[in-house]
Every structure is written in structure tokens, then in C-alpha cells.
Motif scaffolding. Structure first.
Motif: not given
Lengths: 302, 199
Positions: B125-150
Motif C-alpha cells: 500500500a505504501l509503494m502504490t502512490p510512489l509508483a503512481i507518482t513516478s513520472n515527470n508530470l507528478s514531480i512538477r505538479k507536486m513540488g516539495r510534496n513529491w519528495r515528502r511523499l516518496h
């Protein structure tokens, strides 16, 4: 072994290979259904008799931790074990204690074939034709004294030949036990062979216990000591994890193991994807053995 | 030395990792169905997929310490390592669901009542959102939150190793080695450890 017992079964008495192959095809078809049946409910094996698994399977897929914890380890490493000469020490509350050479233990015994389903506590089963004699014959011969309540068994622990002993997975030597009435039950046998052949080392050569209504680990292998005693014996798995492994360890679909349900079992019959069957109370030997436990609550005495 | 390696690495693109990464599971399935995995191929596939998944998870966790302490930069391969980890663990889960347990009610019971399964599902379950957001668009949109999430990957790794410890029968060393390696790799990330090194 064959020098004092010639198997009375020939290759022809063992289920012919063609039957296995045919069955395998049927199972391959069932496996296809299995993938689709995940939402549809249980995929249980078609009701079948006790049809033995191929000899190659029974002798290559074993739990015998003295040779390693992987299923393939025993077949790989058990050749190192010296099984001749072999003797069994029988002591405790018996009239004739002593160390008996295996030849003497077997002298004059009629070896019978018993086809039993081996139900492992890990949730799988396979059907194996054993060759052996009733343990009660041996116990009667050495003379069990009154007041005795239990029988303790011990496996060989010879580090030079058993590489698994280097790992402290269990408190070696491996020990098991039965209540005296369980040990005397006609279903309880000492096996010296399977499929009409000598027992392979990985299956517990030269002599092992087989108690078909209990989980497989009760059927201790390569026995070197039998002790008749008053108190409940030490048993290795119970010592390792008492919440998971009780003294009785009767096959019981109602009592789950902490790590898995025991309500079903994977039928290892040589098919690539084992089907499941519902586990039967006492592994199907309810009629024969339920009477032994009428005053026991089997959910607490598991 | 690290510079030489990095120069070399710059020439190697990440995409071949995906191609190579798909080969082992494909081989495993083929080997299982063609009788090359012994008498209980389902268990063999299940265990092997899980173990490979742990290897990949550990490989992904090595990227940061390698850069920080040795200077080797594998950052551009990290997404591939992470996505392959998810793919392997997903295969591990599918084998368990479809080929092993098969029965829906048993699956639920296992997830709810068996700690090692609960823990394993938690890691998934913890890995699923990481896999979904492993793309350039998510990184751009999420900003700092992407690092936190990962950072959830730390939890997934600990739960993955715990899953292995809990399922091993009797006391066996390998699961503890995996846990030890994962804890060590996480400790190397502590700011204090990193700071002491830079002084």
C-alpha cells in the motif's frame, strides 16, 4: 535395508505413470479455471481417492531441517547420512529396555502398505504409500509398563553428516511425542519404505514414524530413541513456538495456525498449479481416531 | 575514481533497465510452468519474486548513500529501480492471490488476521502512490510534496523486511540480514550522520 526386507510390491503395484500423466492433464485444465475463479469461490480438487503422488515428488520435496530448511535441501544433502548400521534405543517405562539393532527391530515383522495423505502444517498435502508396521507391535514387544502415558521420540543428530544442525532453527536433536493411546493406535506406523522401495534418506531412512491424522511434523524421521514415560514429552516445534505448534497437532480445519488458515490445503499432486481441497477433520481419519479425544477441547489442546 | 565512473555512467541511459528488469519475472513464470522450479513451483515463484523485490528495494535505497559518501551518481536510474521494485512486488502479490491462495474469503482472512500478510500488504500500500507518482508530470505538479511523499519508501522497506522476518519458520538468519541492511541504509540518511561526515 533390502537385505532384511524385500518389498512385496513391484513397480506395477505403484500407480502407473500413465495415470499420473493423465491426472496431470486434468489438473492443468482445472488450473486454468483457478485463475478465473478468484472471485467465484473455492477451487477444490475433484473428490478423489488416495492417489499417490509420483515417487520423484515425494522424495524431492521434503521438510527435514537437519539437512536445511529449503524443501530441496534434504534430497540434495541427505545422501551424506549413514543409515547402516542403525540402532534404536528403547528405554523408560518398558520391561525390556535396551539398544536394539534395526535388524532386530524388524525381525519377523510383516511389512504392510499404508496409503496415507500427508497433511503438512504449512497447508499442503500429498498422498504417499508407506511400507511399515504398527508401532503398537514394537511397544507390545518391549512391554509397556503400567502408569506410562506418553511415548517420546528422537531423531539422530550427527553434525558431520547433517549440515542443517549448524543452524539453530530448532533445539536439536529433533524430538516429538505421542500420547500412549495414540502411539498404540493401529493407524500409527513405523515406516521403513515407501512405494515398495527402501525409504530414501530425505524421507527419514531407515525408520520413521507416520501418524496420518496429525500434521506431518509429528511423524518424526530417522528415529534413534524411543522413551516410554509418564509425563508429556518435550516436542521441538512446541518449544520453538508454542502458540503455533501444540503437543497434539491433530489436523483440524477449525483451528488456524497464526500464519495461515488450516481450512483448506494445497494438493501437491504433480500439477503445476496445485488446486485446493477442504481440509478434513483428523485428515479424514475422524471415524478411526475421534474417540481418542472425546474429553479434550481440541481448540485449546491443538 | 568516482568522477571516472560518473562520466562512464552518463553514457548509459536508464531505459534498458526496464527491458532487463522484465526478463527475470518472465523467466520465472516460464520456468515454473515448464517444470523447472521443482515440485511446488507456485511457492518457488512466490518466494523468488518477493526476494528479488527486496533486492531492488535495497538497490534503490543505495542510490543516496552512494552519492553522498562515495560520490557515485546513480540518480537517473532511481525511478527505474523504484518502478521495477513495485512491478516485482506486484507480481509477488499476484502469484500469492491467483496461484497460491485462490479463494477470496481466505485472502481477506489472511490480510486481516495474519500479521505477516498485513505487514506485507501495508508495504505494498505504501509503494502504490510512489509508483503512481513516478513520472515527470507528478514531480512538477507536486513540488516539495513529491519528495515528502516518496519518503514512504523507508516505511515500505522496513515493512518488507519485517514481512520476511515474520514469515520465516523457526529462527533463520537471512531475513534479519535484510532488515539489518535496510536499517543501515536508512541510518546513513540521518542528517547527523551526514553532518559528521562533512566536518
Amino acid at each position: 535395508m533390502s537385505r532384511f526386507w524385500k518389498g512385496r510390491l513391484t513397480e506395477n503395484d505403484v500407480t502407473p505413470e500413465g495415470v499420473y500423466l493423465n491426472r496431470r492433464q486434468i489438473m492443468a485444465g482445472a488450473a486454468g479455471l483457478g485463475i478465473g475463479s478468484i472471485a467465484g469461490g473455492p477451487l477444490l480438487a475433484a473428490p478423489s481417492g488416495l492417489e499417490p503422488v509420483p515417487y520423484e515428488a515425494a522424495s524431492s520435496y521434503n521438510n527435514y531441517y537437519e539437512f536445511g530448511t529449503d524443501k530441496e535441501d534434504p534430497a540434495r544433502y541427505a545422501d551424506a547420512l549413514t543409515t547402516d548400521p542403525w540402532s534404536i534405543e528403547i528405554n523408560g517405562m518398558v520391561d525390556n529396555p535396551g539398544t536394539y539393532a534395526l535388524e532386530d527391530v524388524l525381525k519377523g515383522r510383516e511389512i504392510q502398505e499404508r496409503i496415507y495423505r500427508l497433511r503438512c502444517v504449512e497447508g499442503w498435502s500429498m498422498v504417499i504409500p508407506w511400507d511399515g508396521f504398527q508401532l503398537s507391535e514394537l511397544l507390545n514387544q518391549v512391554g509397556v509398563q503400567s502408569g506410562a502415558g506418553f511415548v517420546a521420540f528422537e531423531t539422530l543428530a550427527r553434525p558431520e553428516e547433517m549440515r542443517g544442525l549448524r543452524n539453530s532453527v530448532l533445539d536439536w536433536p529433533y524430538r516429538e511425542g505421542l500420547r500412549l493411546d495414540e502411539a498404540m493406535h493401529p493407524l500409527t506406523i513405523m515406516a521403513t519404505g515407501m512405494y515398495g522401495k527402501d525409504l530414501p534418506n530425505q524421507n527419514g531412512a531407515p525408520i520413521r514414524l507416520v501418524v496420518p491424522w496429525k500434521y506431518g511434523f509429528k511423524s518424526i524421521k530417522s528415529i534413534v530413541r524411543i522413551t516410554v514415560q509418564e509425563e508429556m514429552p518435550f516436542t521441538s516445534w512446541k518449544n520453538a513456538w508454542a502458540q503455533a505448534y501444540g503437543f497434539y497437532s491433530n489436523v483440524n480445519p477449525e483451528v488456524s495456525h497464526p500464519r495461515w488458515s488450516q481450512s483448506t490445503e494445497r494438493v501437491l499432486d504433480g500439477s503445476r498449479i496445485p488446486s485446493r481441497r477442504e481440509t478434513e477433520m483428523f485428515n479424514g481419519y475422524q471415524e478411526e481416531v475421534a474417540g481418542l479425544y472425546t474429553d479434550l477441547d481440541l481448540t485449546t489442546n491443538f | 575514481m568516482a568522477q571516472v565512473v560518473n562520466t562512464w555512467l552518463r553514457r548509459i541511459p536508464a531505459w534498458p533497465l526496464y527491458v532487463i528488469g522484465v526478463l527475470p519475472p518472465a523467466w520465472l513464470l516460464w520456468a515454473g510452468f515448464s517444470g523447472r522450479l521443482g515440485f511446488d513451483p507456485v511457492k518457488a515463484m512466490e518466494h523468488q519474486m518477493g526476494e528479488w523485490g527486496l533486492w531492488l528495494l535495497i538497490a534503490g535505497l543505495c542510490v543516496t548513500p552512494l552519492r553522498r559518501y562515495i560520490g557515485i551518481n546513480l540518480l537517473r536510474y532511481r525511478r527505474a529501480l523504484g518502478l521495477l521494485t513495485f512491478f516485482y512486488i506486484f507480481c509477488h502479490l499476484l502469484i500469492w492471490l491467483i496461484l497460491d491462495v485462490q479463494i477470496l474469503s481466505l485472502i481477506w482472512e489472511d490480510i486481516l488476521r495474519r500479521p505477516y500478510i498485513t505487514v506485507g500488504m501495508g508495504a505494498f500500500a505504501l509503494m502504490t502512490p510512489l509508483a503512481i507518482t513516478s513520472n515527470n508530470l507528478s514531480i512538477r505538479k507536486m513540488g516539495r510534496n513529491w519528495r515528502r511523499l516518496h519518503k514512504l519508501v523507508y516505511g515500505a522497506a522496513l515493512l518488507g523486511a519485517l514481512h520476511y522476518i515474520l514469515l520465516a519458520k523457526g529462527f533463520q538468519l537471512p531475513p534479519f540480514i535484510y532488515m539489518g541492511v535496510i536499517i543501515a541504509l536508512l541510518l546513513l540518511r540521518l542528517p547527523k550522520v551526514a553532518k559528521r561526515r562533512s566536518h
